[in-house]
Design an enzyme around this catalytic site. Structure first.
Site, PDB file in Angstrom:
ATOM      1  N   CYS A 168      -2.321   8.219  -5.894  1.00 62.34           N
ATOM      2  CA  CYS A 168      -2.740   7.069  -7.682  1.00 62.34           C
ATOM      3  C   CYS A 168      -3.320   6.058  -6.901  1.00 62.34           C
ATOM      4  CB  CYS A 168      -1.338   6.974  -8.908  1.00 62.34           C
ATOM      5  SG  CYS A 168      -0.276   5.808  -7.871  1.00 62.34           S
ATOM      6  N   GLU A 189       5.160   3.108  -2.172  1.00 57.88           N
ATOM      7  CA  GLU A 189       4.087   2.267  -2.101  1.00 57.88           C
ATOM      8  C   GLU A 189       4.817   1.185  -0.388  1.00 57.88           C
ATOM      9  OE1 GLU A 189       3.091  -0.289  -5.542  1.00 57.88           O
ATOM     10  OE2 GLU A 189       5.656   0.571  -5.970  1.00 57.88           O
ATOM     11  N   THR A 230      -1.193   4.204  -2.615  1.00 53.01           N
ATOM     12  CA  THR A 230      -1.751   3.559  -1.774  1.00 53.01           C
ATOM     13  C   THR A 230      -2.836   2.779  -2.209  1.00 53.01           C
ATOM     14  OG1 THR A 230      -3.705   4.798  -2.307  1.00 53.01           O
ATOM     15  CG2 THR A 230      -2.540   6.009  -0.777  1.00 53.01           C
ATOM     16  N   ARG A 272       4.390   4.163 -15.297  1.00 54.62           N
ATOM     17  CA  ARG A 272       4.778   3.627 -14.642  1.00 54.62           C
ATOM     18  C   ARG A 272       5.915   2.306 -14.976  1.00 54.62           C
ATOM     19  NH1 ARG A 272       1.434   0.331 -10.233  1.00 54.62           N
ATOM     20  NH2 ARG A 272       1.211  -1.004 -12.021  1.00 54.62           N
ATOM     21  N   HIS A 283      -7.141  -7.470  -9.244  1.00 48.57           N
ATOM     22  CA  HIS A 283      -6.731  -7.312 -10.347  1.00 48.57           C
ATOM     23  C   HIS A 283      -7.889  -6.780 -11.307  1.00 48.57           C
ATOM     24  CE1 HIS A 283      -6.489  -9.112 -14.723  1.00 48.57           C
ATOM     25  NE2 HIS A 283      -5.327  -8.558 -14.323  1.00 48.57           N
ATOM     26  N   ASP A 314      -0.874  -0.628  -2.610  1.00 47.96           N
ATOM     27  CA  ASP A 314       0.284  -1.965  -1.822  1.00 47.96           C
ATOM     28  C   ASP A 314       0.499  -1.062  -0.938  1.00 47.96           C
ATOM     29  OD1 ASP A 314       0.854  -3.612  -3.185  1.00 47.96           O
ATOM     30  OD2 ASP A 314       1.729  -2.415  -5.011  1.00 47.96           O
TER      31      ASP A 314
END
Length: 765
Positions: free
Chosen positions: A725, A639, A661, A511, A349, A663
């Site tokens: 992405c 993913e 990519t 998303r 994060h 996950d």
């Protein structure tokens, strides 16, 4: 056929004629010997120079003085003597592929051998210098080791040059700060002797620059009024000077724009976009973690988002320090100059938010201990309290006590010119991962051609929105949940209106809500009490509901499309917000809308089909049908390995694939990206992994899944658009791989857009 021993003794720059080397001899010429040979070929005055291999020298030691081998050696030595002159004193140098500590220093002012025996005797001055030069190759890692070529031990070379009576001067072909053509002094603030500043030296620099295509330092001497070239080596220069030099070579007609594009290392571009440490040679880091967002920053230590915001309000710099960051820390992360965390990795994060906002970040510092009560941290033996100065280097992962001096970024016109040239070769679109107007404007300034990933959940990170979201999460029934969600529509609609306006018709991939609700739960007791009060709940009742929402493994739990399927009202809220935001942008600013709705975390075609049908039904209810003014499409993020394998079925129900990519790497390897730093370094040291799979795509595993999914997806849906992405979309090595997959676009954080533009152009060239 193998080379004869005689062919391994030859003149690189004969005193009385142009050099003539066979193809086999040219293959032996490396390092400074290569520059001597190249310069002699151009006709630039060059010091007479000969070369021999280790095998030739060893053979000479066992040869008869009167034999043909020794005679050839002596004859070659005479090629150092200008016609009608006495043999000069000699200089012996090593010449290797790359610099290696331990190679013999230059040996000069050696008397020319008086006899043929003196010429081959390893105990005489010339032979002793040659033997010492060859022996020095044995120190350290062999520079000749290259299994893919013929550069074996026997092919090591030593060069012998004619010496000059006058002092040798070091000249830079280009200024290492400005990139301007030389000659300049190796110490930029000093002037060269007048004899080395004229037209002859300028021609020497221009010729060497044309041959090398990089900054060089050369040795030169005077012979009468002539400037004579002796030797050269490449020299490091900052990326700003490299760019200026590249543009200058194009303007001089030495390079084409395509050649300039191909010669610049994309991985060095962040040095132009972020602050760097001026000099850290005298500073010892307190700890080293992972540099997960480039740049350097100094500031006072703070431990909470609130304190970071207070420091910013006072105009003071700060570094936000935390075990790990979460959604509640966003405002503090934006207020701080940099972020330091004990946990996390390249796709954590903290790392993702830092890269989006352009802040340096160091994560995975395992020695970092935080004492919340004392408001202090410990790094090794050092304890620092809140307010103490700290410096972090997001490139190297190093953490220093105190405020070290920084070099601020310098973005010149050369970068823009080079990227414009790059765009002329590039065929793959470059988008950005942002969801704020500030991020979008930054990305556009770097050349973004759309938004490839707008994470809708990031729009909930302000305090008032978090309250509304948590109210929805803790609602007891559908009616309460719908009321809480109604308030969020207006918030998000305004955000989307700003994004649509800023992007002016460029594609925007939104998303749908992806992370587990678990991530938005209050963490500290203080947050628990504040949230309970805001919701009008007793602490005990709130904590009971909290326990029911906590997941054992949230990253593989109730998230992504699973939220939309189990809570359709969340999906409805998001679609209403998108439509309202689009209408507002059209009515207020008259901009066209190009919306791509992305369904995350799918594992089967039935999930995608269910969500897509509900999206289209909602659009119909809202009176929306695709038009030139308001285009929209529905796609999915690939993913999960199962989604990649079943891509053929999934592609029938979507308009595009976008590969997440981060996950996909996590789920393929079975590695938590936040916990990976604890063992990945050991894996790389022991050669179990070639590199960090979260930094550079794993071509053989994750890459093969992507390749398979693209092939199967397009087989069943030829019009399928393909995007990347994940954070790998900003890594030059990964981008080379993606370029070979015929993808339509890549999407990365704003500050990595220049890297992607250049790397994709190089892949196309």
């Amino acid at each position: 056929m193998p080379r004869s021993i005689n062919q391994q003794i030859f003149a690189l720059a004969p005193a009385n004629e142009p050099p003539r080397l066979s193809k086999d001899q040219e293959r032996l010429v490396v390092g400074k010997a290569a520059w001597i040979y190249a310069m002699a070929q151009t006709g630039v005055p060059t010091a007479p120079t000969i070369c021999l291999t280790r095998q030739a020298w060893d053979t000479l030691q066992t040869s008869e003085v009167s034999g043909p081998m020794a005679a050839h050696w002596v004859a070659t030595l005479f090629k150092l003597v200008p016609k009608g002159q006495q043999p000069p004193k000699l200089v012996v140098r090593t010449a290797a592929h790359t610099h290696l500590a331990g190679l013999a220093r230059v040996r000069g002012a050696i008397d020319a051998p008086a006899t043929d025996l003196d010429a081959i005797d390893a105990k005489k001055p010339l032979g002793r210098a040659i033997q010492r030069a060859f022996d020095s190759y044995q120190l350290g890692t062999p520079v000749w080791a290259d299994e893919a070529s013929s550069n074996v031990k026997d092919d090591q070379i030593v060069i012998i040059q004619a010496a000059f009576d006058q002092p040798v001067v070091q000249i830079q072909t280009r200024d290492t700060n400005s990139g301007l053509m030389g000659p300049t002094h190796t110490h930029g603030d000093r002037a060269l002797p007048e004899a080395f500043s004229g037209s002859a030296a300028q021609e020497l620099c221009a010729t060497l620059d044309r041959l090398a295509g990089t900054h060089m330092v050369c040795l030169a001497a005077l012979k009468g009024k002539k400037v004579v070239f002796l030797s050269a080596r490449p020299v490091q220069a900052p990326i700003s000077a490299i760019l200026e030099a590249a543009c200058d070579r194009v303007s001089r007609g030495i390079w084409t724009p395509r050649l300039a594009v191909s010669h610049v290392d994309p991985s060095r571009l962040p040095q132009l976009l972020h602050a760097r440490l001026k000099n850290k040679k005298r500073a010892t880091p307190l700890a080293v973690g992972m540099g997960v967002s480039p740049g350097a920053a100094s500031g006072a230590i703070v431990f909470s988002a609130e304190d970071a915001s207070r420091y910013q309000a006072r105009g003071k710099d700060c570094i936000l320090v935390s075990l790990e960051t979460g959604p509640a820390d966003i405002e503090g992360m934006q207020a701080a100059n940099g972020i330091l965390t004990a946990r996390g990795g390249i796709t954590s994060h903290a790392a993702v938010i830092a890269r989006v906002t352009g802040k340096p970040c160091v994560s995975g510092v395992r020695s970092l201990v935080i004492d919340a009560d004392k408001r202090a941290l410990q790094l090794g033996d050092r304890t620092l309290i809140q307010g103490a100065e700290l410096t972090i280097d997001g490139n190297s992962g190093e953490v220093y006590a105190g405020a070290l001096p920084l070099n601020q970024p310098n973005i010149g016109g050369a970068l823009g010119k080079l990227l414009d040239w790059a765009d002329g070769s590039r065929t793959i679109e470059v988008r950005t991962n942002v969801e704020t107007i500030e991020g979008a404007q930054t990305a556009l300034s770097f050349g973004a051609e759309g938004i490839g990933l707008a994470r809708s959940e990031h729009m909930f990170f302000s305090a008032e929105r978090m309250v509304a979201l948590r109210r929805m999460m803790f609602s007891q029934d559908l009616e309460d949940r719908m009321e809480a969600l109604h308030g969020l529509v207006e918030y998000q609609a305004n955000d989307y209106a700003q994004l649509f306006t800023a992007m002016e018709g460029r594609p925007i991939t939104v998303r749908l809500f992806d992370p587990p609700l678990h991530e938005f739960l209050p963490r500290s007791q203080e947050e628990v009490e504040e949230t309970a009060a805001s919701l009008g709940l007793k602490i005990i009742d709130f904590e009971r509901r909290l326990e029911r929402l906590i997941e054992v493994n949230p990253m593989l739990g109730h998230r992504g499309c699973r939220l939309a399927i189990s809570h359709p009202e969340i999906l409805e809220m998001q679609i209403k917000a998108l439509v309202a935001g689009g209408h507002a942008a059209i009515q207020t600013n008259d901009v066209p809308i190009n919306l791509e709705i992305m369904v995350p975390f799918v594992s089967s075609s039935r999930e995608v089909s269910w969500v897509r049908s509900h999206i289209l039904a909602l659009m119909e209810q809202l009176g929306m049908s695709p038009s030139e003014t308001f285009k929209y499409s529905v796609g999915t993020m690939i993913e999960l390995p199962r989604a990649a394998i079943r891509a053929g079925e999934i592609a029938k129900h979507v308009d595009f694939f976008s590969f997440g990519t981060n996950d996909l790497t996590q789920t393929t390897f079975g590695i938590s990206r936040d916990d990976a730093p604890a063992f990945l370094a050991a894996y790389q040291r022991k050669k179990l992994y070639d590199g960090d799979p979260f930094v550079t795509i794993d071509k053989k595993g994750v890459g093969e899944l992507i390749r398979t999914a693209i092939r199967r997806g397009r087989a069943s849906n030829p019009d399928l658009k393909i995007g990347i992405c994940g954070e790998h979309a900003g890594d030059p090595e990964s981008l080379k791989f993606f370029a070979g997959l015929n993808v339509d676009y890549v999407s990365c954080s704003p500050f990595r857009i220049p890297i992607a533009r250049l790397a994709l152009a190089q892949a196309a060239i």
